[in-house]
Design an enzyme around this catalytic site. Structure first.
Site, PDB file in Angstrom:
ATOM      1  N   SER A 106     -13.725 -25.878   7.189  1.00  0.00           N
ATOM      2  CA  SER A 106     -13.358 -24.706   7.068  1.00  0.00           C
ATOM      3  C   SER A 106     -11.959 -24.778   6.232  1.00  0.00           C
ATOM      4  CB  SER A 106     -13.054 -24.731   8.292  1.00  0.00           C
ATOM      5  OG  SER A 106     -12.574 -23.096   8.875  1.00  0.00           O
ATOM      6  N   HIS A 114     -11.097 -17.261   3.251  1.00  0.00           N
ATOM      7  CA  HIS A 114     -11.628 -18.405   4.517  1.00  0.00           C
ATOM      8  C   HIS A 114     -13.065 -18.490   4.492  1.00  0.00           C
ATOM      9  CE1 HIS A 114     -13.801 -17.676   8.395  1.00  0.00           C
ATOM     10  NE2 HIS A 114     -12.936 -19.009   8.446  1.00  0.00           N
ATOM     11  N   VAL A 132     -18.792 -23.244   6.370  1.00  0.00           N
ATOM     12  CA  VAL A 132     -19.635 -23.463   7.565  1.00  0.00           C
ATOM     13  C   VAL A 132     -19.870 -24.366   8.564  1.00  0.00           C
ATOM     14  CG1 VAL A 132     -20.872 -22.758   4.963  1.00  0.00           C
ATOM     15  CG2 VAL A 132     -19.805 -24.528   4.904  1.00  0.00           C
ATOM     16  N   ARG A 133     -20.732 -24.347   9.161  1.00  0.00           N
ATOM     17  CA  ARG A 133     -20.754 -24.663  10.546  1.00  0.00           C
ATOM     18  C   ARG A 133     -22.253 -25.356  10.249  1.00  0.00           C
ATOM     19  NH1 ARG A 133     -18.381 -20.421  11.471  1.00  0.00           N
ATOM     20  NH2 ARG A 133     -19.246 -19.106  13.644  1.00  0.00           N
ATOM     21  N   HIS A 167      -6.955  -4.672  19.521  1.00  0.00           N
ATOM     22  CA  HIS A 167      -5.409  -4.207  19.676  1.00  0.00           C
ATOM     23  C   HIS A 167      -4.677  -3.906  18.914  1.00  0.00           C
ATOM     24  CE1 HIS A 167      -4.676  -8.020  17.363  1.00  0.00           C
ATOM     25  NE2 HIS A 167      -3.439  -7.263  16.673  1.00  0.00           N
TER      26      HIS A 167
END
EC number: 1.3.3.3
Length: 305
Positions: free
Chosen positions: A97, A111, A114-115, A180
């Site tokens: 990351s 950003h 990969v996981r 939000h």
């Protein structure tokens, strides 16, 4: 049934981290601090990782790229929202990351992640799924940067079916959204999670294609923007926009929640935070300004290709 091979995934991810860190150092001229860490015996998670971070560089004010490989006794709630049958199973998680916060406000924040997550239910075969993606968050928008970034993302996914880019692009737009604020975080990119289509081999191949596309997607944008002059006005807007990045990562990001809920390493989890950010009450950009164009033309859901 296909054999899973988590060790091969770990080998690939370590190599990917090395390549990206070398590219960061070459582009910046600085040197990343390399912090190899190991979870202490008795902690909820067991495993190790390598955090590489460059702070105070000529190009990057803060650029962090982390690898981790950990095992835990029970999948945290954030990982089983879509797979309730695996709730409470032991697991192994590994990934690379990164978040880069450039010094020049005209160079966008990036950003990439990969996981792989493997559930290890007792008496059953491991269940592996993949996730990741990359996205771009400019403070000042440029159409050619957005088109280039999305083109590389599309091309990385093309071998896996024509449906993947539009699907993962939409997923990215929906995920990186500040509810939000009713505002997109950036110009998007691609995002996928809980991906197991075609089995382990296909998922791993897609993961590699996305990981390998990161440098071609981002480095040309750096070179286009890094020499652009900037001053106090651009810096103030950059810090204000970084505040949105902080809000998203702490309030909405599943990866942050997963790491904190599962007893992950806080310093590594918060690698994505900018070194400085600011907030201002009801700040409104001047009509017709480049700052106003960011809101009207760039951090909106649109097709870039």
């Amino acid at each position: 049934m296909q054999q899973t091979n988590p060790a091969a995934v770990g080998d690939y991810l370590r190599k990917l981290q090395q390549e990206i860190v070398a590219a960061v150092e070459a582009a910046d001229g600085g040197t990343c601090v390399r912090d190899a860490w190991q979870k202490e015996p008795g902690e909820a998670l067991q495993g190790s990782g390598l955090t590489c971070i460059l702070e105070g560089g000529a190009l990057f004010e803060r650029a962090g790229c982390g690898f981790s490989q950990v095992r835990g006794p029970r999948l945290p709630p954030s990982a089983t929202q879509n797979r309730p049958e695996l709730a409470g199973a032991p697991f192994e998680a590994m990934g690379v990351s990164l978040v880069f916060h450039p010094r020049n406000p005209y160079v966008p924040i990036v950003h990439m992640n990969v996981r792989m997550l493997a559930a290890l239910p007792e008496g059953k075969d491991p269940v592996c799924w993949f996730g990741g993606g990359m996205d771009l968050t400019p403070c000042y928008g440029f159409e050619d940067d957005a088109v280039h970034f999305h083109t590389v993302c599309r091309d990385a996914l093309a071998p896996f079916g024509d449906d993947k880019y539009p699907r993962f692009k939409t997923w990215c737009d929906e995920y990186f959204f500040l509810k939000h604020r009713n505002e997109q975080r950036g110009i998007g990119g691609i995002f996928f999670d809980d991906f197991a289509e075609g089995g382990f081999d296909n998922g791993f191949a897609l993961l590699r294609s996305v990981g390998n596309a990161f440098l071609p997607a981002y480095l040309p944008i750096i070179e286009r923007r890094r020499a652009m002059p900037w001053g106090e006005r651009e810096r103030a807007f950059q810090l204000y926009r970084r505040g949105r990045y902080v809000e998203f990562n702490l309030v909405w990001d599943r990866g942050t929640h997963f790491g904190l809920q599962s007893g992950g390493r806080t310093e590594s989890i918060l690698l994505s935070m900018p070194p400085l950010a600011s907030w201002a009450y009801q700040q409104q950009p001047e009509p017709g300004s480049p700052e106003a164009a960011l809101y009207s033309d760039f951090i909106v859901r649109r097709d870039w290709l």
